[in-house]
Motif scaffolding. Structure first.
Motif, PDB file in Angstrom:
ATOM      1  N   HIS A  23       0.843  -1.188   0.000  1.00 34.66           N
ATOM      2  CA  HIS A  23       0.000   0.000   0.000  1.00 34.66           C
ATOM      3  C   HIS A  23       0.882   1.242   0.000  1.00 34.66           C
ATOM      4  O   HIS A  23       2.084   1.151   0.235  1.00 34.66           O
ATOM      5  CB  HIS A  23      -0.973   0.024   1.190  1.00 34.66           C
ATOM      6  CG  HIS A  23      -0.322  -0.200   2.507  1.00 34.66           C
ATOM      7  ND1 HIS A  23      -0.310  -1.422   3.118  1.00 34.66           N
ATOM      8  CD2 HIS A  23       0.373   0.625   3.312  1.00 34.66           C
ATOM      9  CE1 HIS A  23       0.349  -1.348   4.258  1.00 34.66           C
ATOM     10  NE2 HIS A  23       0.772  -0.108   4.394  1.00 34.66           N
ATOM     11  N   SER A  24       0.271   2.359  -0.251  1.00 34.23           N
ATOM     12  CA  SER A  24       0.967   3.631  -0.231  1.00 34.23           C
ATOM     13  C   SER A  24       0.575   4.378   1.041  1.00 34.23           C
ATOM     14  O   SER A  24      -0.607   4.511   1.336  1.00 34.23           O
ATOM     15  CB  SER A  24       0.574   4.448  -1.471  1.00 34.23           C
ATOM     16  OG  SER A  24       1.178   5.709  -1.432  1.00 34.23           O
ATOM     17  N   TYR A 108      -6.298   8.140  -0.672  1.00 37.44           N
ATOM     18  CA  TYR A 108      -6.149   7.179  -1.773  1.00 37.44           C
ATOM     19  C   TYR A 108      -7.451   7.100  -2.554  1.00 37.44           C
ATOM     20  O   TYR A 108      -8.544   7.111  -1.982  1.00 37.44           O
ATOM     21  CB  TYR A 108      -5.806   5.794  -1.227  1.00 37.44           C
ATOM     22  CG  TYR A 108      -5.599   4.762  -2.316  1.00 37.44           C
ATOM     23  CD1 TYR A 108      -4.354   4.595  -2.910  1.00 37.44           C
ATOM     24  CD2 TYR A 108      -6.654   3.979  -2.764  1.00 37.44           C
ATOM     25  CE1 TYR A 108      -4.153   3.665  -3.921  1.00 37.44           C
ATOM     26  CE2 TYR A 108      -6.474   3.046  -3.775  1.00 37.44           C
ATOM     27  CZ  TYR A 108      -5.226   2.887  -4.346  1.00 37.44           C
ATOM     28  OH  TYR A 108      -5.048   1.972  -5.347  1.00 37.44           O
ATOM     29  N   THR A 110      -9.208   5.275  -6.415  1.00 38.49           N
ATOM     30  CA  THR A 110      -9.059   4.473  -7.622  1.00 38.49           C
ATOM     31  C   THR A 110     -10.309   4.642  -8.463  1.00 38.49           C
ATOM     32  O   THR A 110     -11.404   4.835  -7.929  1.00 38.49           O
ATOM     33  CB  THR A 110      -8.761   2.988  -7.309  1.00 38.49           C
ATOM     34  OG1 THR A 110      -8.333   2.338  -8.500  1.00 38.49           O
ATOM     35  CG2 THR A 110      -9.955   2.272  -6.708  1.00 38.49           C
ATOM     36  N   TRP A 151      -4.945  -3.368  -7.491  1.00 36.65           N
ATOM     37  CA  TRP A 151      -4.915  -1.981  -7.018  1.00 36.65           C
ATOM     38  C   TRP A 151      -6.309  -1.361  -7.074  1.00 36.65           C
ATOM     39  O   TRP A 151      -6.595  -0.385  -6.382  1.00 36.65           O
ATOM     40  CB  TRP A 151      -3.878  -1.135  -7.767  1.00 36.65           C
ATOM     41  CG  TRP A 151      -4.336  -0.444  -9.014  1.00 36.65           C
ATOM     42  CD1 TRP A 151      -5.054   0.732  -9.085  1.00 36.65           C
ATOM     43  CD2 TRP A 151      -4.112  -0.848 -10.371  1.00 36.65           C
ATOM     44  NE1 TRP A 151      -5.276   1.063 -10.408  1.00 36.65           N
ATOM     45  CE2 TRP A 151      -4.705   0.118 -11.220  1.00 36.65           C
ATOM     46  CE3 TRP A 151      -3.454  -1.924 -10.956  1.00 36.65           C
ATOM     47  CZ2 TRP A 151      -4.670   0.039 -12.596  1.00 36.65           C
ATOM     48  CZ3 TRP A 151      -3.415  -2.002 -12.334  1.00 36.65           C
ATOM     49  CH2 TRP A 151      -4.015  -1.043 -13.140  1.00 36.65           C
ATOM     50  N   ALA A 154      -9.377  -1.306  -3.470  1.00 34.37           N
ATOM     51  CA  ALA A 154      -8.842  -0.366  -2.483  1.00 34.37           C
ATOM     52  C   ALA A 154      -9.099  -0.817  -1.052  1.00 34.37           C
ATOM     53  O   ALA A 154     -10.165  -1.333  -0.726  1.00 34.37           O
ATOM     54  CB  ALA A 154      -9.467   1.013  -2.704  1.00 34.37           C
ATOM     55  N   PHE A 170      -5.313   7.379  -7.671  1.00 34.98           N
ATOM     56  CA  PHE A 170      -3.920   7.489  -7.221  1.00 34.98           C
ATOM     57  C   PHE A 170      -2.943   6.838  -8.198  1.00 34.98           C
ATOM     58  O   PHE A 170      -2.005   7.467  -8.674  1.00 34.98           O
ATOM     59  CB  PHE A 170      -3.783   6.862  -5.827  1.00 34.98           C
ATOM     60  CG  PHE A 170      -2.398   6.936  -5.256  1.00 34.98           C
ATOM     61  CD1 PHE A 170      -1.998   8.045  -4.538  1.00 34.98           C
ATOM     62  CD2 PHE A 170      -1.494   5.897  -5.439  1.00 34.98           C
ATOM     63  CE1 PHE A 170      -0.710   8.118  -4.008  1.00 34.98           C
ATOM     64  CE2 PHE A 170      -0.209   5.963  -4.914  1.00 34.98           C
ATOM     65  CZ  PHE A 170       0.184   7.087  -4.195  1.00 34.98           C
ATOM     66  N   TRP A 171      -3.143   5.555  -8.514  1.00 31.78           N
ATOM     67  CA  TRP A 171      -2.194   4.857  -9.390  1.00 31.78           C
ATOM     68  C   TRP A 171      -2.419   5.202 -10.851  1.00 31.78           C
ATOM     69  O   TRP A 171      -1.476   5.216 -11.645  1.00 31.78           O
ATOM     70  CB  TRP A 171      -2.247   3.346  -9.164  1.00 31.78           C
ATOM     71  CG  TRP A 171      -1.596   2.959  -7.869  1.00 31.78           C
ATOM     72  CD1 TRP A 171      -2.203   2.416  -6.776  1.00 31.78           C
ATOM     73  CD2 TRP A 171      -0.214   3.122  -7.519  1.00 31.78           C
ATOM     74  NE1 TRP A 171      -1.287   2.240  -5.758  1.00 31.78           N
ATOM     75  CE2 TRP A 171      -0.055   2.665  -6.192  1.00 31.78           C
ATOM     76  CE3 TRP A 171       0.896   3.627  -8.193  1.00 31.78           C
ATOM     77  CZ2 TRP A 171       1.172   2.679  -5.536  1.00 31.78           C
ATOM     78  CZ3 TRP A 171       2.120   3.643  -7.532  1.00 31.78           C
ATOM     79  CH2 TRP A 171       2.245   3.174  -6.224  1.00 31.78           C
TER      80      TRP A 171
END
Length: 195
Positions: A23-24, A108, A110, A151, A154, A170-171
């Motif tokens: 994870h970030s 975060y 997505t 990813w 989430a 985010f990604w």
């Protein structure tokens, strides 16, 4: 179009018996007394669920494989939670609401298409293989989207914003594919990406 789950792995994937933690940012410390989940944006009326509200919704279980864009796959995960189509049935979408931005702790996000959120097996899970999710794996709930790279699933989900046009998460902002189909190896954005 994603292929149905089989005993085979998508191209470029390697099976692992461990369930890696990726994870970030830091792992959040979440208080269930203040946790909520929102559906907002292009809806007739915003929906807000407390933890107690969420746990009163019909339970849903599903078994699926997780395919990470970093090439590992963890197969036969049993998830328990609430089906996304159950939650989405509590609202009325605007006709132009074709996309969603999933919001999670720590900022975060997505991006997904609404029709992908409504597919069989897509859920907000609070248990994995019979155990309450660990904090590292998304306690109290994580999104599970088994037909896309992981990813998109989430962790620490807090809401879904319904949109008319796709908004990069985010990604996706960092070059990951807009769709993320593991069977088509849609890891990074290129001219074959679809929205």
């Amino acid at each position: 179009m994603s292929k149905p789950q089989t005993n085979k792995l998508p191209p470029g994937q390697v099976e692992t018996s461990k369930f890696p933690v990726i994870h970030s940012g830091p792992v959040p410390d979440i208080d269930l007394n203040t946790w909520d989940f929102r559906l907002f944006g292009l809806v007739s009326e915003e929906l807000r669920l407390t933890w107690n509200d969420f746990m009163e919704l019909p339970k849903y279980t599903s078994t699926s494989d997780a395919h990470c864009v970093t090439t590992w796959s963890h197969t036969n995960n049993e998830w328990e939670g609430v089906a996304l189509h159950t939650i989405m049935s509590l609202i009325t979408l605007a006709p132009e609401a074709n996309y969603a931005l999933v919001h999670a702790e720590g900022g975060y996000t997505t991006s997904l298409r609404v029709d992908d959120l409504l597919r069989e097996g897509v859920m907000l899970a609070y248990k994995h293989n019979g155990e309450v999710l660990s904090r590292d794996h998304g306690f109290p709930v994580r999104l599970i989207v088994p037909h896309l790279y992981f990813w998109k699933s989430a962790k620490w989900v807090r809401g879904i914003e319904l949109l008319a046009e796709p908004k990069l998460g985010f990604w996706e902002q960092r070059g990951y594919d807009l769709y993320g189909d593991p069977w088509l190896e849609q890891r990074y954005r290129d001219t074959t990406s679809r929205t």
